[in-house]
Motif scaffolding. Structure first.
Motif, PDB file in Angstrom:
ATOM      1  N   TYR A  65     -10.608  -4.144  -1.888  1.00 23.41           N
ATOM      2  CA  TYR A  65     -10.008  -5.111  -0.973  1.00 23.41           C
ATOM      3  C   TYR A  65      -9.334  -6.283  -1.676  1.00 23.41           C
ATOM      4  CZ  TYR A  65     -12.753  -2.543   2.342  1.00 23.41           C
ATOM      5  OH  TYR A  65     -13.290  -1.544   3.094  1.00 23.41           O
ATOM      6  N   GLY A  66      -9.119  -6.174  -2.974  1.00 21.27           N
ATOM      7  CA  GLY A  66      -8.420  -7.225  -3.699  1.00 21.27           C
ATOM      8  C   GLY A  66      -9.361  -8.088  -4.520  1.00 21.27           C
ATOM      9  N   GLU A  90      -2.191  -4.630  -9.443  1.00 22.62           N
ATOM     10  CA  GLU A  90      -1.964  -3.263  -8.981  1.00 22.62           C
ATOM     11  C   GLU A  90      -3.143  -2.367  -9.347  1.00 22.62           C
ATOM     12  OE1 GLU A  90       1.152   0.347 -10.011  1.00 22.62           O
ATOM     13  OE2 GLU A  90       1.965  -1.671  -9.644  1.00 22.62           O
ATOM     14  N   GLN A  91      -3.564  -1.529  -8.416  1.00 18.85           N
ATOM     15  CA  GLN A  91      -4.684  -0.621  -8.627  1.00 18.85           C
ATOM     16  C   GLN A  91      -4.414   0.697  -7.907  1.00 18.85           C
ATOM     17  OE1 GLN A  91      -7.828  -1.324 -10.359  1.00 18.85           O
ATOM     18  NE2 GLN A  91      -7.768   0.900 -10.253  1.00 18.85           N
ATOM     19  N   THR A  92      -4.617   1.799  -8.594  1.00 18.22           N
ATOM     20  CA  THR A  92      -4.490   3.118  -7.986  1.00 18.22           C
ATOM     21  C   THR A  92      -5.876   3.727  -7.848  1.00 18.22           C
ATOM     22  OG1 THR A  92      -2.271   3.484  -8.890  1.00 18.22           O
ATOM     23  CG2 THR A  92      -3.507   5.433  -8.216  1.00 18.22           C
ATOM     24  N   ILE A 148       0.874  -1.171   0.000  1.00 13.56           N
ATOM     25  CA  ILE A 148       0.000   0.000   0.000  1.00 13.56           C
ATOM     26  C   ILE A 148       0.910   1.219   0.000  1.00 13.56           C
ATOM     27  CG2 ILE A 148      -1.800   1.288   1.190  1.00 13.56           C
ATOM     28  CD1 ILE A 148      -2.683  -1.297   2.521  1.00 13.56           C
ATOM     29  N   GLU A 149       0.804   2.014  -1.045  1.00 13.60           N
ATOM     30  CA  GLU A 149       1.675   3.186  -1.172  1.00 13.60           C
ATOM     31  C   GLU A 149       0.818   4.440  -1.364  1.00 13.60           C
ATOM     32  OE1 GLU A 149       5.198   5.022  -4.077  1.00 13.60           O
ATOM     33  OE2 GLU A 149       4.092   3.207  -4.649  1.00 13.60           O
ATOM     34  N   THR A 155      -3.920   6.536  -3.663  1.00 13.42           N
ATOM     35  CA  THR A 155      -3.215   5.402  -3.075  1.00 13.42           C
ATOM     36  C   THR A 155      -3.045   4.292  -4.099  1.00 13.42           C
ATOM     37  OG1 THR A 155      -4.301   5.933  -0.968  1.00 13.42           O
ATOM     38  CG2 THR A 155      -3.162   3.812  -1.115  1.00 13.42           C
ATOM     39  N   ARG A 156      -1.878   3.675  -4.092  1.00 17.75           N
ATOM     40  CA  ARG A 156      -1.605   2.518  -4.950  1.00 17.75           C
ATOM     41  C   ARG A 156      -1.665   1.257  -4.100  1.00 17.75           C
ATOM     42  NH1 ARG A 156       2.786  -0.804  -6.595  1.00 17.75           N
ATOM     43  NH2 ARG A 156       4.046   0.133  -4.942  1.00 17.75           N
ATOM     44  N   TYR A 157      -2.456   0.293  -4.567  1.00 13.32           N
ATOM     45  CA  TYR A 157      -2.606  -0.985  -3.876  1.00 13.32           C
ATOM     46  C   TYR A 157      -2.082  -2.114  -4.760  1.00 13.32           C
ATOM     47  CZ  TYR A 157      -5.978   1.582  -0.946  1.00 13.32           C
ATOM     48  OH  TYR A 157      -6.588   2.489  -0.116  1.00 13.32           O
ATOM     49  N   VAL A 158      -1.415  -3.084  -4.151  1.00 10.97           N
ATOM     50  CA  VAL A 158      -1.000  -4.301  -4.847  1.00 10.97           C
ATOM     51  C   VAL A 158      -1.548  -5.485  -4.058  1.00 10.97           C
ATOM     52  CG1 VAL A 158       0.904  -5.713  -5.700  1.00 10.97           C
ATOM     53  CG2 VAL A 158       1.115  -3.213  -5.695  1.00 10.97           C
TER      54      VAL A 158
END
Length: 212
Positions: free
Chosen positions: A164-165, A113-115, A83-84, A103-106
């Motif tokens: 949430y993925g 990856e999703q922003t 989480i960035e 926020t960038r999520y992996v």
């Protein structure tokens, strides 16, 4: 004397504000807590500053009460490998406090990856010193309770997709834009996530997860 932020273990203390926006110490604490939560850094101490009947709301869930909103935040640790935070800025110091967030999520496993860019509203009770509600509006919007037409652009808007993925498969309902049905899915999420995500019962258990 230690500040409230340091007592709570708040990590995000360098809060960026828009020109002309000034936060008092209580508001800084609330924003710091919310930034930590979105970064996948929950703790029982931070969540203690939420009202027991508080609400967390985004485009795929409406979590009401401590038993529902706490697992939503601990679920980020479960769902995401990375989480960035790419950007944040407080744009309003009223009630609610307005916060722009990117926020960038992996996701874990498949490494998808999703922003997500969103407007976050933080409601609070100044007298009790508690957060009462947090709205996370992907692309600045939340589903409403009425029927409406949705454009093709909205269907392919990334902010309507997985929060949430993909492992939880909520994206399967992204094509069902009957608002009543979507509202039901949001309510279902708030009930099902607590069954999948455990919340620490003590500070010691929390610390073992690296959250203190």
């Amino acid at each position: 004397m230690a500040s409230a932020g340091s007592d709570l273990g708040i990590e995000n203390t360098n809060i960026k504000t828009a020109t002309g926006v000034t936060l008092d110490e209580q508001q800084k604490t609330f924003v710091g807590i919310v930034l930590d939560l979105f970064a996948g850094r929950p703790s029982l101490k931070k969540l203690a500053l939420w009202d027991d009947d508080g609400v967390f709301e985004d485009n795929i869930t409406i979590a009401t009460g401590r038993k529902q909103f706490e697992p939503q935040w601990y679920g980020l640790q479960t769902a995401f490998a990375e989480i960035e935070r790419l950007h944040h800025e407080v744009v309003s110091a009223g009630n609610p406090i307005g916060l722009d967030l990117k926020t960038r999520y992996v996701t874990k496993g498949i490494k998808k990856e999703q922003t997500i860019e969103s407007r976050v509203n933080i409601f609070y009770d100044k007298d009790t010193g508690k957060i009462t509600k947090v709205q996370d509006k992907w692309g600045g919007e939340l589903p409403d309770s009425s029927f409406k037409n949705v454009s093709v652009d909205q269907l392919f808007n990334p902010w309507w997709w997985v929060h949430y993925g993909e492992g939880w498969a909520w994206w399967m309902w992204s094509f069902t834009w009957d608002t009543w049905w979507w509202q039901a899915m949001r309510n279902l999420n708030s009930v099902s996530v607590p069954k999948m995500v455990s919340v620490p019962k003590t500070d010691e258990e929390d610390a073992k997860r690296g959250n203190q």
